[in-house]
Design an enzyme around this catalytic site. Structure first.
Site, PDB file in Angstrom:
ATOM      1  N   GLU A 150       2.490  12.691 -14.157  1.00 20.15           N
ATOM      2  CA  GLU A 150       1.470  11.702 -13.781  1.00 20.15           C
ATOM      3  C   GLU A 150       1.853  10.890 -12.545  1.00 20.15           C
ATOM      4  OE1 GLU A 150       0.313  12.439 -18.074  1.00 20.15           O
ATOM      5  OE2 GLU A 150       2.093  12.562 -16.822  1.00 20.15           O
TER       6      GLU A 150
ATOM      7  N   GLU B   2       1.579  15.280 -23.980  1.00 25.14           N
ATOM      8  CA  GLU B   2       1.451  14.122 -24.867  1.00 25.14           C
ATOM      9  C   GLU B   2       0.857  14.516 -26.218  1.00 25.14           C
ATOM     10  OE1 GLU B   2       1.002  10.391 -21.815  1.00 25.14           O
ATOM     11  OE2 GLU B   2      -0.632  11.840 -21.889  1.00 25.14           O
TER      12      GLU B   2
END
Length: 254
Positions: free
Chosen positions: A128, A108
């Protein structure tokens, strides 16, 4: 800065290195605060033109430190996002230099970068969901702006990684280098960018980044506000004069 984040200057380029190789450069609160401070310095300094973000020890970053997470710690800074850059990227260009893995929050961080240079054996992923978490640092929200939506969905919903050659094919990576060469490749790209007018660089980034959120009519109006001071600047006159005189321009940032 802390030992967990190293910051240096190289001819107008700021190099920020996440330095926790023993933990695969996992992100802690201390790392987040140090990275945020570094990009604040990048934007505030008249000497710095471009930033490069990388990781030490052959890994970019494995993402949030889960042990720190269990202690109640977060690498997100309120109002600014992960490491202070995912919600509020720096005004100046930022390049990610990737060796090895860029996973979860580490991946990210790359979405906050404007350009990415990666080693050919680098790998990218947002795993995730495998831990019943959500890629909330920008992965779920922004990945589909960087790659085709169906590929973004595949990465996000399977949690499976993407190799650097494929990432380059879909435009996520700008340049590939041999293993071990990502930082040198990023510095070469940064030098090319840093040779350009600093006011023009910041304004161009502001328009290119902001345009995705503006309507067509709003975009032209917002662009005019941003670029007006650039065209009226000393640097703009210097650029034209240097071209006419067949010499390198001397930028003053005003």
């Amino acid at each position: 800065m802390t030992d967990d984040v190293l910051v240096e200057r190289r001819d107008g380029v700021q190099v920020v290195t996440i330095n926790r190789p023993q933990a695969r450069n996992a992100l802690t609160r201390a790392v987040a605060e140090a990275v945020a401070a570094a990009v604040d310095e990048l934007d505030a300094s008249d000497e710095l033109r471009v930033g490069v973000l990388t990781g030490a020890g052959g890994t970019f970053s494995a993402g949030m430190d889960l042990k720190a997470f269990l202690r109640g710690e977060t690498p997100a800074i309120e109002g600014r996002g992960l490491c202070g850059i995912t919600q509020t990227p720096p005004r100046k260009p930022l390049i990610g230099a990737v060796e090895g893995w860029a996973l979860a929050g580490g991946f990210e961080l790359l979405l906050a970068c404007d350009l990415v240079v990666a080693a050919e054996d680098a790998r990218f992923g947002v795993p995730e969901v495998k831990r019943s978490l959500v890629a909330a640092g920008g992965g779920a929200l922004l990945l589909s702006r960087r790659v085709p939506v169906n590929l973004a969905m595949e990465m996000l919903l399977t949690g499976e990684p993407l190799g650097a050659p494929r990432a380059a094919e879909v435009g996520l990576v700008n340049r590939l280098t041999p293993a071990g060469g990502a930082l040198d490749g990023a510095l070469e790209l940064a030098a090319t960018i840093a040779a350009n007018g600093p006011l023009a660089l910041a304004a161009t980034k502001a328009v290119a980044r902001g345009g995705a959120d503006w309507t067509f009519e709003e975009g032209w109006a917002r662009q005019a506000e941003i670029i007006g001071p650039v065209f009226a600047s000393e640097d703009a006159r210097e650029g034209a004069t240097a071209f006419a005189e067949k010499r390198a321009p001397v930028w003053r940032g005003r």
